[in-house]
Design a protein around this motif. Structure first.
Motif, mmCIF file in Angstrom:
data_model
loop_
_atom_site.group_PDB
_atom_site.id
_atom_site.type_symbol
_atom_site.label_atom_id
_atom_site.label_comp_id
_atom_site.label_asym_id
_atom_site.label_seq_id
_atom_site.Cartn_x
_atom_site.Cartn_y
_atom_site.Cartn_z
ATOM 1 N N TYR A 129 41.005 42.292 38.466
ATOM 2 C CA TYR A 129 40.495 40.184 39.396
ATOM 3 C C TYR A 129 40.826 39.036 38.943
ATOM 4 C CZ TYR A 129 36.532 43.081 42.001
ATOM 5 O OH TYR A 129 36.021 43.618 43.206
ATOM 6 N N SER A 184 48.794 47.062 44.348
ATOM 7 C CA SER A 184 48.552 46.568 45.621
ATOM 8 C C SER A 184 49.328 45.306 45.890
ATOM 9 C CB SER A 184 47.392 45.677 45.508
ATOM 10 O OG SER A 184 47.585 44.427 43.825
ATOM 11 N N LEU A 215 39.908 39.848 44.138
ATOM 12 C CA LEU A 215 40.268 41.642 44.032
ATOM 13 C C LEU A 215 41.748 40.897 44.007
ATOM 14 C CD1 LEU A 215 40.067 43.864 43.130
ATOM 15 C CD2 LEU A 215 39.874 45.324 45.048
ATOM 16 N N ASP A 231 42.729 47.136 41.818
ATOM 17 C CA ASP A 231 41.899 48.660 41.590
ATOM 18 C C ASP A 231 42.854 49.792 41.014
ATOM 19 O OD1 ASP A 231 40.162 50.973 41.585
ATOM 20 O OD2 ASP A 231 38.872 50.768 43.233
ATOM 21 N N ARG A 280 38.713 48.260 37.693
ATOM 22 C CA ARG A 280 39.881 46.940 38.607
ATOM 23 C C ARG A 280 40.251 45.915 37.681
ATOM 24 N NH1 ARG A 280 34.512 48.310 42.139
ATOM 25 N NH2 ARG A 280 35.177 50.508 42.971
ATOM 26 N N ARG A 317 35.073 47.967 34.198
ATOM 27 C CA ARG A 317 35.323 48.918 34.100
ATOM 28 C C ARG A 317 33.927 49.547 33.994
ATOM 29 N NH1 ARG A 317 35.450 50.345 28.156
ATOM 30 N NH2 ARG A 317 33.579 49.226 28.270
ATOM 31 N N THR A 337 36.517 53.923 36.934
ATOM 32 C CA THR A 337 36.616 52.868 37.444
ATOM 33 C C THR A 337 37.236 51.970 36.849
ATOM 34 O OG1 THR A 337 34.811 53.584 39.125
ATOM 35 C CG2 THR A 337 36.302 51.300 39.072
ATOM 36 N N ASP A 359 44.710 52.994 42.522
ATOM 37 C CA ASP A 359 45.489 52.806 43.544
ATOM 38 C C ASP A 359 47.229 52.726 43.343
ATOM 39 O OD1 ASP A 359 43.520 52.562 45.698
ATOM 40 O OD2 ASP A 359 43.132 50.420 45.943
ATOM 41 N N ASP A 363 31.006 43.949 40.036
ATOM 42 C CA ASP A 363 30.418 44.616 40.943
ATOM 43 C C ASP A 363 29.154 46.084 40.288
ATOM 44 O OD1 ASP A 363 32.448 43.799 42.563
ATOM 45 O OD2 ASP A 363 33.836 45.465 42.252
#
Length: 354
Positions: free
Chosen positions: A259, A46, A289, A292, A257, A246, A255, A295, A225
Motif C-alpha cells: 500500500y 498491477s 492499494l 497484491d 499486499r 501480511r 497474503t 498477482d 485489511d
C-alpha cells in the motif's frame, strides 16, 4: 507533536540524493543465481508495480558460523551496501551487487539477552536504530553492535502487564522520514482496547542538530485489511509511506499486499485511549492499494508449502534502493523462520507512486 509539513519534492529529493545514489549499485547488477527475466509488461503485478526478478541465493546458507536468514528488515548503508536484520539478534552486511554477506554483528539488550529484532534504520551518522517487539523497544547501536541509546516508548504500547500490547505483535516496521528528523515505528497488530485491525504508528522527533536525540512525537492510526498485520513501512522521498500488509493461512499460504499511505492529515492519536474506527473525529491514515503480490508473475519460482502463488513467502522486510524512470526501486525480503518449508527470498520491484 505533528509530522513536519511536506517540503517541496525538489528539497526532499536533494536530501535523499546521496543515499539513493549510493544504492543504485543494487540495481546495476543482479545477485548471483537470481532469476533475471527481461523486464516487460508481462512482469506487471498491477498498473503501478512490476517485478524484475527474485533471488533465493541466500536460502539456507551460513556465514562465519551464523545462519543467514530470519530476515525481518533491510536498510541501505551509507556506502550503498545493504544492512539486513535477522530477528535472531544478528545484523548482516550484504554486498550491494551479489547480496553475499560480508560481515555479521551480534545484537543484544542491556543485559546481554537476545532481541526479537524487527525494524532497522541506518541513521545519517551510520549508527543503527533497531526495534525489538519483545518489550517493545527502539535502541541505537554502533556499527560494531554496542548500545548507544534507547528511545522512550509510550506506556500503552508496552507489552502487558506494563501496557496494552501483546507479545510479538508490537514494533515491526521502522523508517526515517525525509529530512531525517522524524522516526516512525509501526505496530504489527492492535493493542487491547482498540478495534481489531486498527494499529498505532508511533513517531519520535529529533531535537537539536542533525544527530540530536529523539523524543516522543505524534501517534497515528492505520486500518489494515481483515486478518492482516503490518510487518514493514518505508518512507518515500515525498513523505508518504510504502506499507506492507501480511497474513498467513495454514494450508493456503501467505497474503502480502503493498500500500501507499499518507499520514500527513491523520489525527494525532497519542491522547486517544481507545480507537474504534467509528465516526469519533479520528482521521485514520489514508491508504491506496498498489499491488497484491499474489498477482505478480511467478517467474519460475517454486514454493516449499502451499501458496496461492509460488512466488510468495513470508515477506517481512522492505527498503527503497533507488529511483527508476517514473518511480522507485524497492527490495523485499522474506523471513524463512529457519524453517525447512519456508524460503529466504529477495524480490526486486519497480513501484510508481505518482
Amino acid at each position: 507533536m505533528r509530522l513536519r509539513p511536506q517540503r517541496s519534492l525538489r528539497t526532499v529529493l536533494t536530501t535523499l540524493t546521496a543515499g539513493l545514489a549510493a544504492a543504485t549499485c543494487l540495481t546495476a547488477a543482479g545477485p548471483a543465481h537470481a532469476n533475471s527475466p527481461t523486464s516487460n509488461a508481462s512482469n506487471a503485478c498491477s498498473p503501478t508495480v512490476s517485478i524484475d526478478r527474485f533471488s533465493d541465493a541466500l536460502d539456507k546458507t551460513t556465514y562465519d558460523g551464523t545462519f543467514v536468514g530470519n530476515f525481518s528488515a533491510l536498510a541501505v548503508d551509507r556506502n550503498g551496501d545493504l544492512a539486513a536484520l535477522s530477528d535472531r539478534s544478528s545484523l548482516f552486511t550484504l554486498d550491494r551487487r551479489t547480496l553475499s554477506p560480508t560481515s555479521v554483528v551480534p545484537l543484544a539488550d542491556e543485559t546481554g539477552a537476545a532481541l526479537d529484532s524487527e525494524g532497522l534504520v541506518v541513521d545519517r551518522d551510520g549508527t543503527r536504530l533497531v526495534s525489538s517487539e519483545t518489550e517493545p523497544s527502539v535502541r541505537r547501536y554502533s556499527r560494531d553492535g554496542r548500545i548507544l541509546d534507547r528511545l522512550p516508548v509510550p506506556a500503552a504500547l508496552q507489552v502487558a502487564p506494563a501496557g496494552r500490547a501483546t507479545t510479538n505483535q508490537t514494533f515491526e516496521g521502522l523508517t526515517l522520514l525525509p529530512g531525517g528528523r522524524t522516526l516512525l515505528a509501526s505496530m504489527e497488530y492492535a493493542i487491547s482496547g482498540d478495534s481489531t485491525g486498527i494499529v498505532r504508528w508511533q513517531t519520535w522527533e529529533r531535537k537539536g542538530g542533525p544527530f540530536g536525540p529523539f523524543v516522543l512525537g505524534a501517534q497515528y492510526a492505520y486500518r489494515t485489511d481483515t486478518n492482516l498485520g503490518v510487518p514493514e513501512v518505508a518512507a518515500t522521498p515525498d513523505g508518504r509511506l510504502l506499507v506492507l500488509e501480511r497474513g498467513f493461512t495454514a494450508g493456503v499460504g501467505n497474503t502480502v499486499r503493498l500500500y501507499l499511505a499518507d499520514p500527513r492529515r491523520a489525527t494525532d492519536t497519542s491522547g486517544v485511549e481507545n480507537l474504534t474506527g467509528q465516526d469519533d473525529g479520528v482521521r485514520l491514515v489514508r491508504k491506496t492499494l498498489l499491488a497484491d503480490i499474489v498477482d505478480c508473475p511467478s517467474l519460475g519460482a517454486t514454493a516449499k508449502q502451499p501458496q496461492p502463488n509460488p512466488l510468495l513467502d513470508n515477506i517481512e522486510g522492505m527498503v527503497i534502493t533507488g529511483r527508476t524512470h517514473g518511480g522507485l526501486r524497492v527490495l523485499l525480503v522474506s523471513d524463512d523462520n529457519q524453517n525447512a518449508v519456508q524460503t529466504t527470498r529477495f524480490y526486486f520491484l519497480r513501484v510508481r507512486t505518482a
